[in-house]
Design a protein around this motif. Structure first.
Motif, PDB file in Angstrom:
ATOM      1  N   SER A 318       0.421  -1.386  -0.787  1.00  0.00           N
ATOM      2  CA  SER A 318      -0.043  -0.218  -0.237  1.00  0.00           C
ATOM      3  C   SER A 318       0.699   1.128  -0.078  1.00  0.00           C
ATOM      4  O   SER A 318       1.744   1.261   0.685  1.00  0.00           O
ATOM      5  CB  SER A 318      -0.997  -0.147   1.363  1.00  0.00           C
ATOM      6  OG  SER A 318      -1.613   0.889   1.627  1.00  0.00           O
ATOM      7  N   TRP A 319       0.742   2.564  -0.754  1.00  0.00           N
ATOM      8  CA  TRP A 319       1.692   3.779  -0.882  1.00  0.00           C
ATOM      9  C   TRP A 319       1.461   4.325   0.885  1.00  0.00           C
ATOM     10  O   TRP A 319       1.998   4.850   0.077  1.00  0.00           O
ATOM     11  CB  TRP A 319       0.990   4.521  -1.619  1.00  0.00           C
ATOM     12  CG  TRP A 319       2.138   5.803  -2.046  1.00  0.00           C
ATOM     13  CD1 TRP A 319       1.728   6.999  -1.517  1.00  0.00           C
ATOM     14  CD2 TRP A 319       3.141   5.248  -3.304  1.00  0.00           C
ATOM     15  NE1 TRP A 319       3.214   7.808  -2.350  1.00  0.00           N
ATOM     16  CE2 TRP A 319       3.693   6.259  -3.213  1.00  0.00           C
ATOM     17  CE3 TRP A 319       3.951   3.880  -3.696  1.00  0.00           C
ATOM     18  CZ2 TRP A 319       4.926   6.766  -3.701  1.00  0.00           C
ATOM     19  CZ3 TRP A 319       5.072   4.357  -3.719  1.00  0.00           C
ATOM     20  CH2 TRP A 319       5.640   5.673  -4.167  1.00  0.00           C
ATOM     21  N   ARG A 320       0.729   3.702   1.801  1.00  0.00           N
ATOM     22  CA  ARG A 320       0.917   4.361   2.948  1.00  0.00           C
ATOM     23  C   ARG A 320       1.293   4.345   3.799  1.00  0.00           C
ATOM     24  O   ARG A 320       2.143   4.470   4.679  1.00  0.00           O
ATOM     25  CB  ARG A 320      -0.434   3.842   4.138  1.00  0.00           C
ATOM     26  CG  ARG A 320      -2.105   4.692   3.004  1.00  0.00           C
ATOM     27  CD  ARG A 320      -2.948   4.291   4.585  1.00  0.00           C
ATOM     28  NE  ARG A 320      -4.537   5.439   3.941  1.00  0.00           N
ATOM     29  CZ  ARG A 320      -5.102   5.267   4.523  1.00  0.00           C
ATOM     30  NH1 ARG A 320      -5.540   3.952   5.176  1.00  0.00           N
ATOM     31  NH2 ARG A 320      -6.230   6.001   4.129  1.00  0.00           N
ATOM     32  N   ARG A 519       1.893  -1.725   9.752  1.00  0.00           N
ATOM     33  CA  ARG A 519       2.017  -0.186   8.473  1.00  0.00           C
ATOM     34  C   ARG A 519       2.744   0.431   9.384  1.00  0.00           C
ATOM     35  O   ARG A 519       3.599   1.529   9.386  1.00  0.00           O
ATOM     36  CB  ARG A 519       1.171  -0.017   7.758  1.00  0.00           C
ATOM     37  CG  ARG A 519       1.304  -1.158   6.129  1.00  0.00           C
ATOM     38  CD  ARG A 519       0.398  -0.113   4.838  1.00  0.00           C
ATOM     39  NE  ARG A 519      -1.221   0.366   5.907  1.00  0.00           N
ATOM     40  CZ  ARG A 519      -2.020  -0.981   5.672  1.00  0.00           C
ATOM     41  NH1 ARG A 519      -1.975  -1.822   4.758  1.00  0.00           N
ATOM     42  NH2 ARG A 519      -3.782  -0.202   6.014  1.00  0.00           N
TER      43      ARG A 519
END
Length: 668
Positions: A318-320, A519
């Motif tokens: 995920s780009w997060r 994350r």
């Protein structure tokens, strides 16, 4: 101590490796022995009982990459594309393995060095031979010259924490060793290894230990029923057994008997809970459940290793994810630097890529500062070497005399010396090696300066384009995502307890919450690793990242209670009771969303117009008359009150974090 260890080792090994390789290889190929020594000593140093095995693994992997890079070097297009792809795989794979994460720099440097120095197929084997010569000397040096400790600090702290939990159970007083473990684990630069069973087991056990301690605290704080004598004996025996297995990593005592005792105790506790008051008896039940989870964690390393690695890799897709962003930026920047070197015809393209890696940071401002220091350090190094060549021309003995000192100074950064001085020493060392290998090239210093200038320019430009605000922005995004995902899971767990909902929906919410928590955890570690970052203290930030974990644990407990009531006792609630339980859960979710800020509210949330929910508002519900559902409602309400209290406790730290990331993002 680690910096001085690196300095002594590289000062001894690199010149020796270059000298040995020069005996049976051409001088330009022997440079790979010198570079191999520098890369494997300065950029990675493993600790723990498996340190030499991991060092051998790095030697084998870097040798293979030297061969792959040599084969790619014949084509600029192939080198650009495949180095970018391999760089991404190496950097991204480190999220699931401490060994790979720590070895990422030497792996990337070995690949880049070989891919940017043109070679024929016949040159590949001599390069590998030179690199292998360096690897043998490096392994010997790490075994003999100031060897690193073989004990594992996290393992020792885990054993101490298990001892502390036993004292907590017997005395009712919390022990500081558990907080020491929590702080050490959460501030560890890299997550414990997920590939090796021993380290995977430790990771699972640490998570379970922290969870068990919270349950012990809840039982100790409860004014109601405590553990029975049989339950306490089963719990303490299980914890002592896990402690022994963690302390003596090779021991595999059977867990079947103690697990049967715990299962029997939990089933007996469940029957007592339903006959009596759930809110009074359920904390003890949760302690038994979490101790069972601790046992499962101690044996799950071998059976769930592959699944764990896939889950970790998928959760960061995920780009997060700060890790994904760093991996993508490293890959694109390396590929761009190689392409730029080939377009402008740089004489030594690998220096362009080295200059890129040397200054690459997680945000544009840090990269720009490092770029300036790299340029200035390179200028100083070039001037020093050129002056020596002018004053004492054609004197290889001087280059041999200077080389160990330059290497030692380079290895002392960043712990002892600033980055600029390290870059200057690195320039002196590399130019010295080229003077020894190719004394007929007097302009080598200016070539290095031009190539490094190109490399840092590429790194600074792409850093600005791809991630101008850096890891703190990703950390802020991860904080919001983790809090909201955990709150969504709490609502889903409550709904599944009081309503008939598809089990897959709740499972998806749980997976999303776990992935968001991972994350956040790794973004926090990236913040700690970032140089010069502006952030709250590590202690406050630990409180910030622990809160979503607490919410997930609460949701797990609610889910466990609901499954037990439905499956074992066929208990169903009426619509009015369901609404009264769901309302405070959705109110808690709205409170979380409002506090993290900037997140869209759930249109179906009946309490979305309320900004904050005070704890007193949660206790205003009128319980139904049912003798079983009344204590269930009291218990769930108490859990939501505790979660709301956690949000109040971390709200100041949350505001400080968001303020610090805002101020950081406004900097050029």
């Amino acid at each position: 101590m680690s910096a001085w260890r690196r300095a002594i080792r590289v000062a001894v090994v690199a010149p020796a490796a270059f000298a040995v390789a020069s005996v049976f290889l051409p001088a330009d190929t022997a440079l790979f022995a010198a570079f191999g020594s520098i890369i494997q000593i300065v950029f990675v140093d493993f600790a723990g009982p498996a340190r030499l095995a991991r060092t051998l693994g790095v030697a084998v992997a870097t040798s293979a990459l030297v061969a792959v890079g040599g084969l790619l070097s014949a084509s600029a297009v192939a080198a650009t594309i495949l180095v970018g792809v391999l760089a991404f795989l190496i950097a991204y794979g480190g999220i699931a393995s401490t060994s790979l994460a720590l070895a990422a720099s030497p792996l990337l440097l070995a690949l880049t060095l070989s891919a940017t120095v043109p070679a024929d197929v016949s040159d590949v084997l001599p390069r590998v031979a030179a690199w292998g010569t360096a690897s043998v000397l490096v392994i010997a040096a790490k075994a003999v010259i100031l060897p690193t400790a073989t004990d594992d600090p996290l393992r020792t702290k885990t054993v101490d924490a298990l001892d502390a939990i036993l004292r907590h159970i017997r005395t009712g007083q919390p022990q500081r060793e558990v907080e020491v473990l929590r702080h050490a684990y959460l501030t560890h630069p890299r997550r414990p290894d997920g590939f090796r069973p021993g380290r995977r087991r430790l990771l699972l056990v640490i998570d379970a230990v922290l969870s068990v301690d919270e349950a012990v605290g809840a039982v100790a704080a409860s004014p109601h029923e405590r553990l029975s004598a049989d339950e306490e004996d089963a719990v303490t025996d299980a914890i002592e057994l896990v402690r022994t297995r963690v302390d003596e990593a090779n021991r595999n005592d059977p867990l079947v008997d103690i697990r049967v005792r715990l299962e029997d105790a939990r089933e007996h506790r469940e029957r007592r809970s339903i006959r009596g008051a759930v809110d009074e008896s359920w904390p003890a039940h949760q302690l038994l459940r979490r101790v069972l989870r601790l046992l499962d964690a101690d044996v799950a390393a071998d059976t769930a290793r592959g699944r764990y690695v896939l889950e970790v890799l998928r959760s960061h897709w995920s780009w997060r994810s700060a890790w994904l962003r760093n991996s993508a930026r490293t890959s694109l920047t390396l590929a761009a630097s190689i392409a730029a070197a080939n377009v402008v015809g740089a004489e030594h393209a690998f220096w362009v890529a080295f200059g890129t890696l040397a200054v690459l940071r997680s945000n544009a401002a840090s990269t720009a500062r490092s770029a300036g220091q790299a340029i200035l350090g390179t200028v100083i190094g070039v001037i020093v070497v050129e002056l020596l060549l002018v004053v004492v021309p054609h004197a290889p003995w001087l280059a041999w005399a200077i080389l160990p000192f330059a290497l030692a100074v380079m290895a002392l950064a960043p712990e002892v010396l600033p980055f600029m001085l390290s870059q200057a020493a690195f320039s002196v060392a590399i130019l010295d090696l080229f003077v020894l290998a190719a004394p007929q090239q007097p302009t080598i210093g200016m070539v290095r300066f031009e190539d490094v200038l190109l490399g840092v320019g590429v790194s600074a430009c792409l850093g600005w384009l791809l991630w101008p605000r850096g890891v703190l922005t990703a950390f802020r995004s991860s904080v919001g995502a983790a809090y909201v995902a955990a709150a969504d899971y709490v609502v889903a767990a409550v709904r599944s307890t009081v309503e008939v909902t598809p089990p897959g929906d709740t499972l998806l919410r749980r997976r999303a919450a776990v992935a968001a928590g991972r994350r956040l955890d790794d973004a926090f570690r990236e913040v700690l690793l970032e140089r010069g970052s502006v952030s709250p203290s590590a202690t406050d930030m630990i409180r910030l990242i622990v809160a979503p974990t607490t919410a997930r644990e609460t949701a797990d407990a609610v889910l466990d209670l609901g499954a037990h009531l439905r499956n074992e006792h066929q208990l169903r609630t009426n619509d009015e009771h369901a609404r009264r339980l769901i309302a405070p859960a959705t109110a808690y979710r709205t409170d979380v969303r409002n506090r993290v800020g900037g997140l869209e509210r759930d249109e179906e949330d009946p309490a979305s117009a309320t900004n904050t929910i005070e704890p007193a508002g949660l206790t205003a519900m009128q319980a139904p008359d049912d003798a079983i559902t009344r204590p269930i409602e009291r218990w769930m309400t108490a859990q939501l009150q505790a979660l709301h209290a956690d949000m109040n406790e971390v709200s100041s730290c949350l505001s400080e974090t968001l303020k610090s990331t805002d101020s950081r993002s406004q900097r050029p």
